[in-house]
Design a protein around this motif. Structure first.
Motif, PDB file in Angstrom:
ATOM      1  N   THR A  72       2.187   0.460   9.326  1.00  0.00           N
ATOM      2  CA  THR A  72       1.201   1.537   9.304  1.00  0.00           C
ATOM      3  C   THR A  72      -0.003   1.154  10.157  1.00  0.00           C
ATOM      4  OG1 THR A  72       1.874   1.754   7.007  1.00  0.00           O
ATOM      5  CG2 THR A  72       0.071   3.155   7.720  1.00  0.00           C
ATOM      6  N   SER A  96       4.031   1.607  -0.641  1.00  0.00           N
ATOM      7  CA  SER A  96       4.883   1.681  -1.841  1.00  0.00           C
ATOM      8  C   SER A  96       4.092   2.204  -3.035  1.00  0.00           C
ATOM      9  CB  SER A  96       5.439   0.297  -2.184  1.00  0.00           C
ATOM     10  OG  SER A  96       6.163  -0.219  -1.101  1.00  0.00           O
ATOM     11  N   LYS A 127       0.837  -1.224   0.000  1.00  0.00           N
ATOM     12  CA  LYS A 127       0.000   0.000   0.000  1.00  0.00           C
ATOM     13  C   LYS A 127       0.865   1.264   0.000  1.00  0.00           C
ATOM     14  CE  LYS A 127      -1.858  -1.413   3.857  1.00  0.00           C
ATOM     15  NZ  LYS A 127      -1.319  -2.787   3.889  1.00  0.00           N
ATOM     16  N   ASP A 162       5.971  -7.110 -10.902  1.00  0.00           N
ATOM     17  CA  ASP A 162       7.356  -7.262 -11.384  1.00  0.00           C
ATOM     18  C   ASP A 162       8.024  -8.520 -10.845  1.00  0.00           C
ATOM     19  OD1 ASP A 162       9.263  -6.124  -8.868  1.00  0.00           O
ATOM     20  OD2 ASP A 162       7.221  -5.391  -8.900  1.00  0.00           O
ATOM     21  N   SER A 167       5.006  -1.162  -8.136  1.00  0.00           N
ATOM     22  CA  SER A 167       5.602   0.085  -7.664  1.00  0.00           C
ATOM     23  C   SER A 167       7.054   0.172  -8.124  1.00  0.00           C
ATOM     24  CB  SER A 167       5.527   0.160  -6.143  1.00  0.00           C
ATOM     25  OG  SER A 167       4.182   0.107  -5.753  1.00  0.00           O
TER      26      SER A 167
HETATM   27  P1  GTP Z   1       1.930  -2.327   6.008  1.00  0.00           P
HETATM   28  O1  GTP Z   1       2.110  -0.850   6.155  1.00  0.00           O
HETATM   29  O2  GTP Z   1       2.753  -3.138   6.960  1.00  0.00           O
HETATM   30  O3  GTP Z   1       0.488  -2.735   6.037  1.00  0.00           O
HETATM   31  O4  GTP Z   1       2.522  -2.751   4.551  1.00  0.00           O
HETATM   32  P2  GTP Z   1       2.256  -2.089   3.127  1.00  0.00           P
HETATM   33  O5  GTP Z   1       1.090  -2.720   2.489  1.00  0.00           O
HETATM   34  O6  GTP Z   1       2.247  -0.600   3.205  1.00  0.00           O
HETATM   35  O7  GTP Z   1       3.545  -2.573   2.306  1.00  0.00           O
HETATM   36  P3  GTP Z   1       4.842  -1.727   1.904  1.00  0.00           P
HETATM   37  O8  GTP Z   1       4.521  -0.721   0.847  1.00  0.00           O
HETATM   38  O9  GTP Z   1       5.543  -1.266   3.121  1.00  0.00           O
HETATM   39  O10 GTP Z   1       5.699  -2.864   1.148  1.00  0.00           O
HETATM   40  C1  GTP Z   1       6.104  -4.051   1.810  1.00  0.00           C
HETATM   41  C2  GTP Z   1       7.359  -4.607   1.140  1.00  0.00           C
HETATM   42  O11 GTP Z   1       7.077  -4.984  -0.215  1.00  0.00           O
HETATM   43  C3  GTP Z   1       8.504  -3.586   1.062  1.00  0.00           C
HETATM   44  O12 GTP Z   1       9.712  -4.299   1.281  1.00  0.00           O
HETATM   45  C4  GTP Z   1       8.426  -3.075  -0.373  1.00  0.00           C
HETATM   46  O13 GTP Z   1       9.673  -2.642  -0.862  1.00  0.00           O
HETATM   47  C5  GTP Z   1       7.943  -4.303  -1.128  1.00  0.00           C
HETATM   48  N1  GTP Z   1       7.143  -3.920  -2.323  1.00  0.00           N
HETATM   49  C6  GTP Z   1       6.009  -3.173  -2.324  1.00  0.00           C
HETATM   50  N2  GTP Z   1       5.527  -3.013  -3.592  1.00  0.00           N
HETATM   51  C7  GTP Z   1       6.387  -3.651  -4.402  1.00  0.00           C
HETATM   52  C8  GTP Z   1       6.436  -3.863  -5.840  1.00  0.00           C
HETATM   53  O14 GTP Z   1       5.591  -3.414  -6.628  1.00  0.00           O
HETATM   54  N3  GTP Z   1       7.462  -4.624  -6.304  1.00  0.00           N
HETATM   55  C9  GTP Z   1       8.424  -5.150  -5.481  1.00  0.00           C
HETATM   56  N4  GTP Z   1       9.372  -5.879  -6.047  1.00  0.00           N
HETATM   57  N5  GTP Z   1       8.410  -4.978  -4.142  1.00  0.00           N
HETATM   58  C10 GTP Z   1       7.412  -4.251  -3.607  1.00  0.00           C
END
Ligand code: GTP
Ligand code: MG
Length: 214
Positions: A66, A45, A43, A152, A185
């Protein structure tokens, strides 16, 4: 007459505030779009990719980073909202219930919420918690767009396979498939599609529908 900002570009993105519940959120004076999904789905990212900021929303490889409702003001005109993730393995019943109440209140009382992007990881099979969340939206007639994240990390073949599995499961619950976007992302796949949806949806916001509060 003002010129439309087409295709939609993000010119400014500002963190506004973190709120523990809907009552603490900023005034409902602008259209808003929420991002929801299991912890670690991507989310924060995605919000960073959309706004072209590497550190606007805090990302983490540790699930649960978060825990608050985070508002970001975009182009001085609309909000993006990073909602707390769900689906931790080791969460207590009490915290889970708190999350459910927080979410329900946010969804039903936030009258400027135009659309929710429900994020699912394109690498993993459909999860009960995600399907339940979509059912909740369906039953309440709340609009959402399904977002497949981290595309990706898969080959085109594997991605196609996973999407077919997902669609077949959805069609057991839904008469037709919800609107969906495949994103990354990392590669920025699908980012402009998300922005296009926001651009098309912004005119749906009618400030006259929001009760005046001081
Ligand atoms: P919470 O805040 O804990 O609920 O997580 P979130 O949904 O906000 O996830 P976040 O964006 O922190 O991403 C979690 C992990 O996945 C991080 O290590 C990011 O770098 C990785 N990540 C997120 N989106 C992508 C993507 O599109 N591609 C890749 N390769 N990694 C991703
Ligand atoms: Mg996050």
């Amino acid at each position: 007459m003002t010129l439309a900002n087409y295709p939609m570009k993000v010119n400014s993105a500002i963190f506004v505030k973190s709120s523990a519940d809907y009552a603490q959120c900023p005034p409902m004076d602008k259209p808003e779009y929420a991002f929801i999904g299991r912890s670690n789905v991507g989310k924060s990212s995605l919000i960073n990719a959309i706004t072209n900021h590497s550190k606007l929303a805090k990302t983490s490889s540790t699930p649960g980073k978060t825990q608050l409702i985070n508002h970001f003001l975009i182009n001085d005109n609309w909000y993006l909202v990073d909602l707390p993730g769900y689906g931790f393995a080791k969460i207590s019943k009490e915290i889970r219930q708190k999350w459910e109440v927080m979410l329900s209140q946010y969804l039903f009382k936030r009258l400027n919420l135009i659309n929710t992007f429900i994020l699912v990881d394109s690498r993993i099979e459909p999860q009960k918690s995600d399907l339940e969340l979509m059912s909740k939206y369906g039953a309440s007639e709340l609009p959402f767009t399904l977002i497949f994240t981290k595309s990706d990390k898969l080959t085109t073949n594997k991605l196609e396979k996973n999407l077919t599995i997902y669609k077949n499961i959805l069609l057991k619950q839904w008469e037709s498939l919800p609107e969906y976007i495949i994103t990354s992302s990392e590669s920025k796949r699908g980012i402009q599609d998300v922005l296009n949806i926001i651009e098309q949806s912004n005119p749906l916001f009618d400030p006259r529908l929001i009760p005046y509060t001081d």
